[in-house]
Design a protein around this motif. Structure first.
Motif, PDB file in Angstrom:
ATOM      1  N   VAL A   1      47.023  34.417  64.047  1.00  0.00           N
ATOM      2  CA  VAL A   1      47.427  33.324  63.156  1.00  0.00           C
ATOM      3  C   VAL A   1      48.583  33.767  62.273  1.00  0.00           C
ATOM      4  CG1 VAL A   1      46.663  31.741  61.342  1.00  0.00           C
ATOM      5  CG2 VAL A   1      45.098  32.367  63.183  1.00  0.00           C
ATOM      6  N   ALA A   2      48.491  34.971  61.734  1.00  0.00           N
ATOM      7  CA  ALA A   2      49.554  35.450  60.836  1.00  0.00           C
ATOM      8  C   ALA A   2      49.379  36.925  60.549  1.00  0.00           C
ATOM      9  CB  ALA A   2      49.536  34.672  59.524  1.00  0.00           C
ATOM     10  N   GLU A   3      50.485  37.540  60.098  1.00  0.00           N
ATOM     11  CA  GLU A   3      50.476  38.909  59.578  1.00  0.00           C
ATOM     12  C   GLU A   3      51.302  38.916  58.298  1.00  0.00           C
ATOM     13  OE1 GLU A   3      50.404  42.109  62.953  1.00  0.00           O
ATOM     14  OE2 GLU A   3      51.770  40.531  63.616  1.00  0.00           O
ATOM     15  N   PHE A   4      50.789  39.595  57.289  1.00  0.00           N
ATOM     16  CA  PHE A   4      51.519  39.673  56.017  1.00  0.00           C
ATOM     17  C   PHE A   4      51.000  40.862  55.208  1.00  0.00           C
ATOM     18  CE2 PHE A   4      47.966  36.711  55.494  1.00  0.00           C
ATOM     19  CZ  PHE A   4      47.329  37.200  54.353  1.00  0.00           C
ATOM     20  N   PRO A   5      51.819  41.378  54.273  1.00  0.00           N
ATOM     21  CA  PRO A   5      51.363  42.498  53.448  1.00  0.00           C
ATOM     22  C   PRO A   5      50.471  42.018  52.302  1.00  0.00           C
ATOM     23  CG  PRO A   5      53.624  41.933  52.889  1.00  0.00           C
ATOM     24  CD  PRO A   5      53.229  41.023  54.018  1.00  0.00           C
ATOM     25  N   ALA A   6      49.512  42.834  51.932  1.00  0.00           N
ATOM     26  CA  ALA A   6      48.656  42.514  50.777  1.00  0.00           C
ATOM     27  C   ALA A   6      48.037  43.796  50.219  1.00  0.00           C
ATOM     28  CB  ALA A   6      47.565  41.529  51.167  1.00  0.00           C
ATOM     29  N   LYS A   7      48.255  44.011  48.916  1.00  0.00           N
ATOM     30  CA  LYS A   7      47.653  45.167  48.242  1.00  0.00           C
ATOM     31  C   LYS A   7      46.636  44.728  47.189  1.00  0.00           C
ATOM     32  CE  LYS A   7      51.325  48.603  48.809  1.00  0.00           C
ATOM     33  NZ  LYS A   7      52.220  49.566  48.117  1.00  0.00           N
ATOM     34  N   THR A   8      46.624  43.424  46.889  1.00  0.00           N
ATOM     35  CA  THR A   8      45.677  42.912  45.898  1.00  0.00           C
ATOM     36  C   THR A   8      44.877  41.768  46.514  1.00  0.00           C
ATOM     37  OG1 THR A   8      47.143  41.214  44.994  1.00  0.00           O
ATOM     38  CG2 THR A   8      47.334  43.450  44.061  1.00  0.00           C
ATOM     39  N   PHE A   9      43.723  41.477  45.887  1.00  0.00           N
ATOM     40  CA  PHE A   9      42.912  40.363  46.381  1.00  0.00           C
ATOM     41  C   PHE A   9      43.633  39.034  46.197  1.00  0.00           C
ATOM     42  CE2 PHE A   9      39.110  43.258  45.563  1.00  0.00           C
ATOM     43  CZ  PHE A   9      38.949  43.541  46.906  1.00  0.00           C
TER      44      PHE A   9
ATOM     45  N   LEU B   1      48.461  29.461  54.940  1.00  0.00           N
ATOM     46  CA  LEU B   1      48.551  29.239  56.393  1.00  0.00           C
ATOM     47  C   LEU B   1      48.000  27.875  56.787  1.00  0.00           C
ATOM     48  CD1 LEU B   1      47.311  32.786  57.451  1.00  0.00           C
ATOM     49  CD2 LEU B   1      49.679  31.992  57.339  1.00  0.00           C
ATOM     50  N   GLU B   2      48.518  27.324  57.888  1.00  0.00           N
ATOM     51  CA  GLU B   2      48.117  25.987  58.327  1.00  0.00           C
ATOM     52  C   GLU B   2      46.841  26.063  59.189  1.00  0.00           C
ATOM     53  OE1 GLU B   2      51.987  23.298  58.719  1.00  0.00           O
ATOM     54  OE2 GLU B   2      52.140  25.084  59.970  1.00  0.00           O
ATOM     55  N   TRP B   3      45.735  26.349  58.545  1.00  0.00           N
ATOM     56  CA  TRP B   3      44.472  26.486  59.261  1.00  0.00           C
ATOM     57  C   TRP B   3      44.034  25.176  59.913  1.00  0.00           C
ATOM     58  CZ3 TRP B   3      42.678  31.107  60.437  1.00  0.00           C
ATOM     59  CH2 TRP B   3      43.084  32.192  59.659  1.00  0.00           C
ATOM     60  N   GLU B   4      44.488  24.067  59.339  1.00  0.00           N
ATOM     61  CA  GLU B   4      44.106  22.766  59.905  1.00  0.00           C
ATOM     62  C   GLU B   4      44.682  22.550  61.310  1.00  0.00           C
ATOM     63  OE1 GLU B   4      47.703  22.171  57.176  1.00  0.00           O
ATOM     64  OE2 GLU B   4      45.830  23.325  57.169  1.00  0.00           O
ATOM     65  N   LYS B   5      45.682  23.348  61.691  1.00  0.00           N
ATOM     66  CA  LYS B   5      46.210  23.274  63.061  1.00  0.00           C
ATOM     67  C   LYS B   5      45.200  23.809  64.074  1.00  0.00           C
ATOM     68  CE  LYS B   5      51.254  23.495  62.604  1.00  0.00           C
ATOM     69  NZ  LYS B   5      52.446  24.302  62.968  1.00  0.00           N
TER      70      LYS B   5
ATOM     71  N   VAL C   1      48.007  42.860  56.617  1.00  0.00           N
ATOM     72  CA  VAL C   1      46.904  41.998  57.025  1.00  0.00           C
ATOM     73  C   VAL C   1      47.242  41.317  58.353  1.00  0.00           C
ATOM     74  CG1 VAL C   1      45.539  39.949  56.419  1.00  0.00           C
ATOM     75  CG2 VAL C   1      46.269  41.553  54.631  1.00  0.00           C
ATOM     76  N   GLN C   2      46.274  41.304  59.250  1.00  0.00           N
ATOM     77  CA  GLN C   2      46.397  40.514  60.473  1.00  0.00           C
ATOM     78  C   GLN C   2      45.183  39.586  60.542  1.00  0.00           C
ATOM     79  OE1 GLN C   2      45.471  41.979  64.615  1.00  0.00           O
ATOM     80  NE2 GLN C   2      47.687  41.778  64.864  1.00  0.00           N
ATOM     81  N   LEU C   3      45.440  38.280  60.665  1.00  0.00           N
ATOM     82  CA  LEU C   3      44.369  37.289  60.760  1.00  0.00           C
ATOM     83  C   LEU C   3      44.363  36.708  62.170  1.00  0.00           C
ATOM     84  CD1 LEU C   3      44.930  35.521  57.328  1.00  0.00           C
ATOM     85  CD2 LEU C   3      42.904  36.827  57.966  1.00  0.00           C
ATOM     86  N   THR C   4      43.200  36.789  62.831  1.00  0.00           N
ATOM     87  CA  THR C   4      43.094  36.319  64.212  1.00  0.00           C
ATOM     88  C   THR C   4      41.903  35.388  64.385  1.00  0.00           C
ATOM     89  OG1 THR C   4      41.765  38.246  64.828  1.00  0.00           O
ATOM     90  CG2 THR C   4      44.143  38.410  65.180  1.00  0.00           C
ATOM     91  N   ILE C   5      41.971  34.572  65.452  1.00  0.00           N
ATOM     92  CA  ILE C   5      40.843  33.735  65.865  1.00  0.00           C
ATOM     93  C   ILE C   5      40.461  34.150  67.284  1.00  0.00           C
ATOM     94  CG2 ILE C   5      39.982  31.398  66.250  1.00  0.00           C
ATOM     95  CD1 ILE C   5      42.228  30.375  64.445  1.00  0.00           C
ATOM     96  N   ASP C   6      39.192  34.465  67.488  1.00  0.00           N
ATOM     97  CA  ASP C   6      38.697  34.912  68.789  1.00  0.00           C
ATOM     98  C   ASP C   6      38.485  33.713  69.706  1.00  0.00           C
ATOM     99  OD1 ASP C   6      37.422  36.108  70.893  1.00  0.00           O
ATOM    100  OD2 ASP C   6      35.593  36.597  69.796  1.00  0.00           O
ATOM    101  N   THR C   7      39.172  33.704  70.833  1.00  0.00           N
ATOM    102  CA  THR C   7      39.045  32.588  71.790  1.00  0.00           C
ATOM    103  C   THR C   7      37.909  32.817  72.786  1.00  0.00           C
ATOM    104  OG1 THR C   7      40.502  33.447  73.538  1.00  0.00           O
ATOM    105  CG2 THR C   7      41.561  32.323  71.684  1.00  0.00           C
ATOM    106  N   SER C   8      37.399  34.057  72.874  1.00  0.00           N
ATOM    107  CA  SER C   8      36.469  34.420  73.948  1.00  0.00           C
ATOM    108  C   SER C   8      35.014  34.117  73.610  1.00  0.00           C
ATOM    109  CB  SER C   8      36.613  35.909  74.285  1.00  0.00           C
ATOM    110  OG  SER C   8      37.940  36.204  74.654  1.00  0.00           O
ATOM    111  N   GLY C   9      34.608  34.409  72.383  1.00  0.00           N
ATOM    112  CA  GLY C   9      33.187  34.316  72.049  1.00  0.00           C
ATOM    113  C   GLY C   9      32.526  35.628  72.372  1.00  0.00           C
ATOM    114  N   ALA C  10      31.557  35.642  73.279  1.00  0.00           N
ATOM    115  CA  ALA C  10      30.985  36.909  73.744  1.00  0.00           C
ATOM    116  C   ALA C  10      32.101  37.726  74.394  1.00  0.00           C
ATOM    117  CB  ALA C  10      29.871  36.643  74.745  1.00  0.00           C
ATOM    118  N   GLY C  11      32.033  39.059  74.269  1.00  0.00           N
ATOM    119  CA  GLY C  11      33.063  39.927  74.836  1.00  0.00           C
ATOM    120  C   GLY C  11      33.286  39.658  76.315  1.00  0.00           C
TER     121      GLY C  11
END
Length: 377
Positions: free
Chosen positions: A62-70, A80-84, A149-159
């Motif tokens: 979904v996205a990658e970006f730097p982050a050092k704080t919460f 990010l456009e999570w609604e997509k 930070v890397q944010l991903t969505i798993d398309t597979s489900g079970a491995g």
């Protein structure tokens, strides 16, 4: 169709094989440790899940970006456009990992990402209150490496190793994805005999049969992304029809699995039957030293027991010695063994033509390759 940045995860040492599989589907790749990146659409997601034999999972980046704080993590996620991706009723559990990063508390990172997505979706879908999460599942992972930070969505489900044929297993089962990788590394072709002298519950011989008949490894299972509203059922139907057309069920195979344990062979028989290869894969109770080849140019692939996990080290060392002496009599046969024993070559009686470092779960192993001579024409 929408274009996605996709990621096929792989066990360490298997990235090049996964990259080759993705390229065979028609996509360009780039590779990092344990990751193979490529781009594609909804159809690509279905194809990759159905056909990748050696990958662990297929994910959308979904996205990658730097982050050092919460705060940076929260705002970066919320922007990010999570609604997509996520419908209003999406179930979206968040898992996480953090390595060499300022934000080292994984539970806190998961909680913040979850909260940020909730805030974004409430605004996008004009909701003031709780989202019920009663719909399709979208497994989200927040992975932080060196403050990136890397944010991903798993398309597979079970491995992807969950092919659906394993009814039972022995004491130390080999993962289906690793078994497929071992077969692919041999460059075996279905016109050659194939033997696993330590077949256990049958994983290697079943994976060889699937490769030999070009059967898509994910053909008989479901994936999380099949339930996603924006993944049309027609796409899955078409990709499965293409896989069915590509399978060569008439390809004859000479595949043999042997083991000294009659109990584990019963499990192997059940698994072979479930996989649909009962008429093609032979299973025999036999010691390694009792093997006899009736043809040339065969391939032997095995995962002998590891001393620290099963049985006695002395017994295993004796089996490896027997195997080395046996295959001296079959110079056109190639032998490939996955072992954690550092003195494997000494026990076998010969230096390997080639070695490849691989991990069987968390166990560091070597794949010892003894290439046979070309048969005389």
């Amino acid at each position: 169709m929408t274009k996605f940045k996709l990621l096929a995860t792989a066990a360490m040492g298997l990235e090049s094989i996964v990259a080759d599989e993705v390229k065979a589907l028609g996509y360009e790749t780039s590779t990092e440790n344990g990751k193979v990146f490529f781009e594609g659409d909804e159809r690509t997601i279905a194809q990759a899940n159905l056909w990748l034999r050696v990958a662990d999972r297929v994910k959308i980046v979904v996205a990658e970006f730097p982050a050092k704080t919460f705060d940076e993590l929260f705002e970066g996620t919320k922007a990010l456009e999570w609604e997509k991706y996520l419908p209003v009723d999406a179930e979206f559990p968040v898992s996480g990992k953090s390595v060499k990063s300022t934000l080292y508390s994984v539970p806190d990172c998961q909680s913040i990402v979850k909260k940020a997505i909730v805030e974004r979706l409430k605004k996008a879908y004009f909701r003031n209150s709780f989202l019920d999460e009663s719909g399709a599942r979208f497994k989200i992972e927040v992975s932080i490496l060196k403050d990136r930070v890397q944010l991903t969505i798993d398309t597979s489900g079970a491995g992807l190793h969950k092919r659906g044929y394993r009814i039972g297993q022995g004491e130390a089962p080999l993962k289906e994805t690793l078994a497929a990788a071992l077969v692919k590394l041999t460059k075996w072709t279905p016109d050659r005999p194939f033997v696993d002298p330590f077949c256990g519950s049958g994983t290697i011989v079943i994976e060889a049969a699937m490769i030999g008949q070009n059967i898509a490894p994910g053909y008989n299972r479901d994936f999380d992304s099949e339930e996603w509203p924006w993944m049309k059922q027609q796409i899955w139907d078409e990709v499965r029809e293409e896989a069915e057309a590509a399978a060569n069920y008439d390809q004859p195979l000479d595949i043999l699995g042997t083991d000294i344990d009659h109990r584990v062979l019963e499990i192997a028989k059940d698994n072979v039957l479930e996989a649909g290869f009962a008429d093609l894969i032979q299973l025999r109770q036999r010691q390694v030293r009792d093997f006899k080849a009736t043809s040339e140019n065969g391939v032997v692939v095995g995962n002998p027991p590891y001393g620290e996990r099963i049985g006695e080290v002395e017994r295993i060392e004796e089996m490896i010695g027997d195997m080395g002496r046996l295959f001296k009599d079959y110079p056109t046969w190639s032998v490939y063994m996955l072992s954690s024993m550092e003195n494997f070559e000494e026990l076998y009686g010969r230096r390997a033509t080639k070695k490849r470092k691989l991990f069987n779960g968390f166990i560091r192993t070597d794949f010892y390759q003894y290439w046979g001579q070309r048969p005389k024409k």
